[in-house]
Write a protein that holds these residues in place. Structure first.
Motif, mmCIF file in Angstrom:
data_model
loop_
_atom_site.group_PDB
_atom_site.id
_atom_site.type_symbol
_atom_site.label_atom_id
_atom_site.label_comp_id
_atom_site.label_asym_id
_atom_site.label_seq_id
_atom_site.Cartn_x
_atom_site.Cartn_y
_atom_site.Cartn_z
ATOM 1 N N UNK A 1 56.709 32.909 44.037
ATOM 2 C CA UNK A 1 55.816 34.051 43.999
ATOM 3 C C UNK A 1 55.964 34.814 42.686
ATOM 4 N N UNK A 2 55.017 35.705 42.449
ATOM 5 C CA UNK A 2 54.974 36.429 41.178
ATOM 6 C C UNK A 2 56.241 37.261 40.949
ATOM 7 N N UNK A 3 56.726 37.934 42.010
ATOM 8 C CA UNK A 3 57.879 38.808 41.823
ATOM 9 C C UNK A 3 59.144 38.020 41.473
ATOM 10 N N UNK A 4 59.214 36.754 41.904
ATOM 11 C CA UNK A 4 60.377 35.927 41.584
ATOM 12 C C UNK A 4 60.434 35.648 40.082
ATOM 13 N N UNK A 5 59.304 35.255 39.507
ATOM 14 C CA UNK A 5 59.279 35.006 38.068
ATOM 15 C C UNK A 5 59.437 36.308 37.280
ATOM 16 N N UNK A 6 58.966 37.397 37.860
ATOM 17 C CA UNK A 6 59.178 38.696 37.219
ATOM 18 C C UNK A 6 60.676 38.989 37.120
ATOM 19 N N UNK A 7 61.416 38.704 38.183
ATOM 20 C CA UNK A 7 62.870 38.882 38.165
ATOM 21 C C UNK A 7 63.526 37.972 37.129
ATOM 22 N N UNK A 8 63.051 36.725 37.055
ATOM 23 C CA UNK A 8 63.643 35.761 36.121
ATOM 24 C C UNK A 8 63.534 36.249 34.677
ATOM 25 N N UNK A 9 62.325 36.674 34.279
ATOM 26 C CA UNK A 9 62.116 37.025 32.875
ATOM 27 C C UNK A 9 62.471 38.485 32.563
ATOM 28 N N UNK B 1 66.501 45.401 43.716
ATOM 29 C CA UNK B 1 66.328 44.631 42.501
ATOM 30 C C UNK B 1 67.607 43.945 42.118
ATOM 31 N N UNK B 2 67.482 42.912 41.302
ATOM 32 C CA UNK B 2 68.656 42.351 40.686
ATOM 33 C C UNK B 2 69.013 43.236 39.529
ATOM 34 N N UNK B 3 70.262 43.474 39.350
ATOM 35 C CA UNK B 3 70.690 44.244 38.207
ATOM 36 C C UNK B 3 71.933 43.609 37.658
ATOM 37 N N UNK B 4 72.375 44.080 36.538
ATOM 38 C CA UNK B 4 73.590 43.532 35.976
ATOM 39 C C UNK B 4 74.539 44.645 35.625
ATOM 40 N N UNK B 5 75.800 44.333 35.626
ATOM 41 C CA UNK B 5 76.762 45.257 35.083
ATOM 42 C C UNK B 5 77.069 44.766 33.686
ATOM 43 N N UNK C 1 66.959 48.462 35.761
ATOM 44 C CA UNK C 1 66.021 48.727 36.854
ATOM 45 C C UNK C 1 64.910 47.694 36.814
ATOM 46 N N UNK C 2 64.674 47.015 37.927
ATOM 47 C CA UNK C 2 63.639 45.991 37.977
ATOM 48 C C UNK C 2 62.476 46.439 38.829
ATOM 49 N N UNK C 3 61.301 46.032 38.453
ATOM 50 C CA UNK C 3 60.123 46.360 39.248
ATOM 51 C C UNK C 3 59.413 45.061 39.564
ATOM 52 N N UNK C 4 59.147 44.825 40.830
ATOM 53 C CA UNK C 4 58.577 43.546 41.247
ATOM 54 C C UNK C 4 57.223 43.769 41.902
ATOM 55 N N UNK C 5 56.201 43.199 41.312
ATOM 56 C CA UNK C 5 54.854 43.335 41.851
ATOM 57 C C UNK C 5 54.338 41.968 42.239
#
Length: 461
Positions: free
Chosen positions: A185-193, A73-77, A89-93
């Motif tokens: 794809x759906x998981x890409x926009x999930x990561x964005x938002x 997942x993408x995460x941030x510090x 923690x990111x979850x991508x479906x």
């Protein structure tokens, strides 16, 4: 330009999945990605392995190892109130769909992507999102309305460029966020938002969002609605609502679809009437009863047109198909009655984001389709800074114009004062002359003069 960014590192398998849709769903594991910035010229994916983002001395991430894994997942510090590093923690479906064969072009894309962006530990830079310091400041001042869109042809890897823009109180465009993403794809926009926006925008400002306008991209809208309707947790976007862009729906949807069927003047008159009627929903309908009544009458109007044999073949039938399949199911996301009580609810189209895209591609220093990723990112960031500098300069210039009167205004004010004084004096003399000739002149004379002349003049009279 100085900027903040957040990146998403994934696996080899995910790189292949950017060009096809998988049937199963995957869930990401906890990892770290750096969003804190310093004065270095590259992003360090792992110790000793650098992935260039910008050669112009941008703010970039620190040299800390990114522990991406399969489904990473993408995460941030991010620093919390105690100054500690926070992990996201990111979850991508992904939507369930049949597995499609990967074309030769897609395989070439994946091979090039892996070659250019492999971090050295088996992970690959799949997406990167950034915002300039000035763009972040503008978003903090004007956070209420956001428009989102995707454009293409800006880099050699054929990556879509996701863009989010806002609007000032005087309706000026503000380019905020840019992101190179691997696909739509759906998981890409999930990561964005889920991770992207909250990582690089001020969370307090983000919670003040009222409207997010998008086109009718199924994956984008589905992801966004899921985020906005989440309950039982902190609402990242406050009580924001998603609205579909009426311009995309009517002008780029219905008009483009029906254009080939409209051949006679009567056909064009019918098409124009339908388009005006559709816009009526977006601009004027404020109550559900009005919406039902107007839509019922619209269907009745089309039904009458079906009986008219003078219309070209396919015009009316395709209009009816559009209304039933593409318009009515999404009416609640188009009609003003769903948004008229919300700040910014009268914003019914996100074509200003399209204008930002057009301005980017008209810029002499625009990103081109043969530019490698970090060069394209540099061009986009510099263009955004230039747009924001121009916006600030115009605002300052307009403020100065309001403070300093024009010479013509000063001259007009002087003329008005002289003219007003002469008119009052002239009318006073006329009234006094009239009453001097009347029998009760002394009584009226005293009352009139008392208000118009000093008392010593009254006594002498």
């Amino acid at each position: 330009p100085a900027l903040d960014y957040v990146a998403y590192f994934g696996s080899y398998q995910e790189a292949e999945d950017t060009v096809r849709v998988r049937k199963q769903s995957k869930r990401g594991k906890k990892t770290k990605v750096i969003s804190k910035t310093n004065k270095k010229s590259s992003v360090s994916a792992t110790a000793g392995v650098q992935v260039p983002l910008n050669t112009a001395g941008v703010h970039t991430g620190s040299d800390e190892k990114l522990n991406a894994d399969i489904g990473g997942t993408s995460t941030t510090m991010a620093e919390d109130g105690n100054g500690k590093e926070g992990e996201v923690k990111g979850a991508f479906a992904e939507d369930a769909a049949e597995l499609n064969d990967v074309t030769i072009e897609a395989k070439s894309f994946v091979k090039n992507l892996i070659k250019q962006l492999t971090a050295g530990d088996g992970t690959i830079l799949l997406a990167v999102m950034w915002i300039t310091d000035e763009g972040k400041t503008y978003h903090t001042k004007f956070p209420h309305v956001l428009g989102c869109d995707v454009t293409f042809g800006t880099n050699a890897e054929k990556r879509p460029l996701f863009r989010a823009s806002g609007k000032t109180s005087d309706n000026k465009n503000i380019p905020h966020i840019n992101a190179f993403v691997p696909s739509q794809q759906r998981w890409v926009f999930d990561w964005i938002f889920e991770d992207g926006f909250p990582s690089i925008l001020d969370r307090t400002a983000l919670s003040k969002t009222c409207m997010i306008l998008t086109d009718q991209d199924t994956q984008l809208v589905g992801t966004l609605l899921a985020k906005l309707h989440e309950h039982g947790r902190i609402r990242t976007y406050g009580w924001a609502l998603n609205r579909l862009c009426s311009w995309h729906k009517y002008d780029r949807g219905y008009d483009m679809m029906i254009k080939s069927f409209a051949k006679t003047d009567k056909d064009h008159q019918f098409k124009t009437t339908i388009i005006h009627w559709l816009w009526h929903f977006s601009k004027n309908i404020e109550y559900y009863e009005q919406e039902v009544d107007s839509y019922t009458k619209l269907l009745a109007f089309v039904a009458l047109a079906e009986k008219d044999k003078e219309f070209s073949e396919g015009l009316v039938s395709n209009t009816l198909k559009f209304l039933r399949d593409s318009f009515h199911p999404y009416l609640s996301l188009l009609s003003l009655r769903s948004y008229h009580a919300v700040y910014g609810g009268n914003t019914h189209e996100n074509c200003w984001v399209e204008s930002d895209n057009a301005a980017l591609k008209k810029d002499p220093m625009k990103p081109k389709s043969n530019h490698i990723l970090y060069v394209a990112a540099d061009r986009v960031a510099k263009h955004s800074d230039k747009r924001l500098d121009k916006l600030s300069a115009n605002a300052t210039q307009n403020a100065m114009r309001q403070l300093l009167p024009k010479p013509s205004d000063t001259q007009l004010d002087s003329i008005r004062q002289v003219l007003s004084r002469d008119i009052v004096d002239n009318r006073r003399d006329v009234v006094l002359d009239q009453y001097n000739c009347s029998s009760g002149k002394w009584c009226y004379y005293y009352l009139l003069v008392l208000a118009a002349r000093p008392m010593d003049e009254v006594e002498r009279g």
